[in-house]
Design an enzyme around this catalytic site. Structure first.
Site, PDB file in Angstrom:
ATOM      1  N   ASP A 126     -50.389 -40.502 -52.375  1.00  0.00           N
ATOM      2  CA  ASP A 126     -49.588 -39.890 -51.323  1.00  0.00           C
ATOM      3  C   ASP A 126     -50.227 -40.092 -49.947  1.00  0.00           C
ATOM      4  O   ASP A 126     -51.438 -39.932 -49.785  1.00  0.00           O
ATOM      5  CB  ASP A 126     -49.456 -38.380 -51.610  1.00  0.00           C
ATOM      6  CG  ASP A 126     -48.669 -37.654 -50.550  1.00  0.00           C
ATOM      7  OD1 ASP A 126     -47.465 -37.912 -50.429  1.00  0.00           O
ATOM      8  OD2 ASP A 126     -49.277 -36.827 -49.826  1.00  0.00           O
ATOM      9  N   GLU A 149     -48.344 -45.113 -50.974  1.00  0.00           N
ATOM     10  CA  GLU A 149     -47.329 -44.726 -49.990  1.00  0.00           C
ATOM     11  C   GLU A 149     -47.905 -44.878 -48.588  1.00  0.00           C
ATOM     12  O   GLU A 149     -48.772 -44.110 -48.172  1.00  0.00           O
ATOM     13  CB  GLU A 149     -46.887 -43.273 -50.196  1.00  0.00           C
ATOM     14  CG  GLU A 149     -45.813 -42.862 -49.210  1.00  0.00           C
ATOM     15  CD  GLU A 149     -45.716 -41.357 -48.980  1.00  0.00           C
ATOM     16  OE1 GLU A 149     -44.626 -40.882 -48.621  1.00  0.00           O
ATOM     17  OE2 GLU A 149     -46.747 -40.661 -49.140  1.00  0.00           O
TER      18      GLU A 149
END
Length: 580
Positions: free
Chosen positions: A223, A296
């Protein structure tokens, strides 16, 4: 910028010199599926999705051809940011179940040959994490786990160390009364950022990866990796202000500054290289299928490409390709679609694998952004391009955003802003409960309420109903997955081009096999084509192998390559009637 012929040759070269499906690793042609588990399936009637709920519907993932699923965070958390504020990185939050529930989910997934990908959140923790509490207390082991600064005194008043702004609005520095210093947070003030310049922090993260590998996960989705590092403090321990962007006149808005010191720092890709080595070492010691990293990074494409690796180190196998999700809009024409797809191939290092993303839990749903008439179009595009695809749960049945009032809004990104702006920032509308059936609360829960409202159209758009409708979004998705298993789609060359401003074409071909042409009519006009004018080496006749409810043709109908018509918003896949 390279020329169009060079782009085509590069794309063909990528496919031609790639491995055959028998030699590829499992993930290289996989269909990934993001489960936002709070909204996927509730097993205990509390209106909140959980791990046992996920386990109970894993056969559905097998039904729709999914190879692997990554789950949004389910670890211990005060839920300020719905699990992205973790207080214990090696414990399941009781809201979602127990570690035993997790183990059962993994076991069921392995039984079904579905890989489990964990959402790894390394940039920050919760302020309720024991590490932060100890850091704030200046525990000698933990004092530098986070980024602290005493601030600066201007005209007798203490101020934050710099003008840095949080993604979630407001200053990125928060005063801590106990430690008498500011701590840095790129997101909510209850999500303090880790100090990755501290090697002890890096080893903590390495151990978290090892812990979950031991529990049987097949990889990690990293993330917000672009935020991991900030510029190093100067010799006085100070940080520079970021320059103004000119995009906003609100100094508390994230868009007010040009973030040259707080994202995309040169050290960040090397962090991913270190984690990939952890996975490689684990596999060497324990065997099994290749473990993967998905990264990401909402960064410029040249920076994203660094996450693949460099000449001496491998990075993440799947740096998320956000070209489509970031650059296409409702009015985008086929030339832009083609440009964004080919751009990835232009920049992608040799020997790497492309991936395609059009939806996730942070963006409006496909049907809301592009119109419900294009839901099938995007599923067809993602599943007929080479490489791997990532589908957000609900896109396969055509779910759209749900309007949610200010009073019902729970997303901190919206709640931290003003009421008159909340709809622009809220991610709640794309996170509503999954629509399983036409039963109460869409079959998501047996309880009386849900954590976010259910869509009003759930009786029309749900798994149970769509299974019985021949050309439903769900059945088209399942048909695509069958096509995707064919040799031409697994190993074939690809050529992507705009036939005109309204129609995108994708040619997939493999010597000795049928050639397939995907045609996507983006707009509302009837279009007519001679495919020979756009693609070389085509057979004279093709057959419709996939149609949508916009089609007037039937599956199995034949058509001359020199005279193909598309109805408004029609998308089809054609197969050559001979092997070439």
């Amino acid at each position: 910028m390279v020329s169009w012929p060079v782009l085509v040759l590069a794309l063909l070269a990528f496919c031609s010199h790639d491995l055959t499906s028998a030699e590829k690793s499992w993930w290289q042609t996989a269909s990934f599926y993001q489960i936002y588990h709070r909204s996927f399936k509730d097993s205990d009637g509390d209106g909140l999705g959980d791990l046992n709920g996920v386990t109970s519907v894993l056969p559905y993932l097998k039904e729709i051809g999914i190879s692997a699923t990554w789950l949004s965070p389910f670890l211990e958390s005060p839920m300020v940011d719905f699990g992205y504020d973790i207080s214990n990185f090696t414990a399941v939050d009781p809201l979602f179940g127990t570690m035993e529930d997790f183990d059962r989910m993994v076991a069921k997934a392995k039984e079904l040959d579905i890989k489990i990908i964990l959402d790894f959140v390394p940039n920050h923790s919760s302020d309720e994490c024991d590490w932060f509490i100890r850091s704030a207390a200046r525990d000698p082991v933990y004092k530098d786990y986070y980024i602290w600064h005493p601030g600066k005194v201007v005209n007798g008043k203490r101020q934050p160390p710099s003008n840095w702004v949080s993604v979630f609005y407001g200053s990125a520095w928060e005063w801590h009364e106990g430690r008498q210093e500011y701590f840095f947070h790129q997101f909510d003030k209850r999500q303090p950022d880790f100090n990755f310049r501290n090697p002890v922090v890096r080893e903590e993260m390495n151990n978290i990866l090892r812990f979950w590998l031991d529990r049987g996960v097949d990889g990690f989705r990293i993330d917000a990796i672009l935020h991991a590092f900030e510029i190093e403090a100067d010799e006085n321990g100070d940080y520079p202000d970021e320059p103004l962007s000119g995009w906003s006149d609100d100094p508390l808005n994230y868009g007010y500054l040009r973030h040259i010191y707080t994202v995309d720092q040169r050290e960040t890709p090397h962090l991913v290289y270190e984690w990939r080595q952890i996975l490689k070492d684990y596999q060497a010691e324990n065997g099994g299928d290749e473990r993967i990293l998905m990264a990401e990074a909402w960064s410029p494409i040249d920076i994203v490409m660094q996450y693949y690796g460099n000449e001496t180190a491998d990075g993440g196998q799947i740096p998320f390709n956000f070209q489509l999700i970031s650059n296409l809009g409702y009015d985008s024409d086929a030339y832009l679609y083609s440009e964004m797809i080919n751009r990835w191939f232009e920049y992608m290092p040799a020997g790497r694998t492309p991936n395609w993303v059009i939806g996730n839990h942070d963006k409006k749903r496909v049907g809301t952004r592009f119109g419900t008439e294009r839901i099938d179009l995007f599923n067809i595009l993602l599943l007929t391009l080479p490489g791997c695809s990532i589908t957000y749960n609900g896109e396969e049945i055509g779910m759209t955003d749900v309007w949610i009032s200010w009073e019902e809004t729970v997303d901190p990104q919206a709640c931290n802003n003003e009421q008159d702006k909340y709809e622009w920032y809220s991610r709640d509308p794309a996170r509503t409960p999954f629509q399983w059936s036409d039963a109460a609360n869409a079959g998501f829960t047996t309880g009386r309420s849900t954590w976010l409202p259910i869509s009003e159209d759930y009786k029309r758009l749900n798994v149970k109903r769509e299974r019985g409708v021949a050309l439903s979004h769900l059945n088209i998705f399942k048909e695509l997955q069958k096509l995707r298993q064919l040799a031409t789609f697994q190993d074939g060359d690809a050529e992507v081009k705009a036939l005109n401003k309204n129609v995108l074409g994708v040619k997939r071909s493999l010597r000795g096999n049928h050639t397939y042409i995907t045609l996507l009519n983006i707009f509302g006009n009837i279009e007519n084509f001679n495919l020979h004018e756009h693609f070389a080496n085509l057979s004279a006749e093709f057959e419709y192998v996939l149609i949508t409810d916009r089609s007037i043709k039937h599956k199995g109908d034949k058509v001359s390559a020199s005279s193909v018509s598309l109805m408004p918003h029609e998308s089809v896949v054609l197969k050559s009637t001979i092997r070439q």
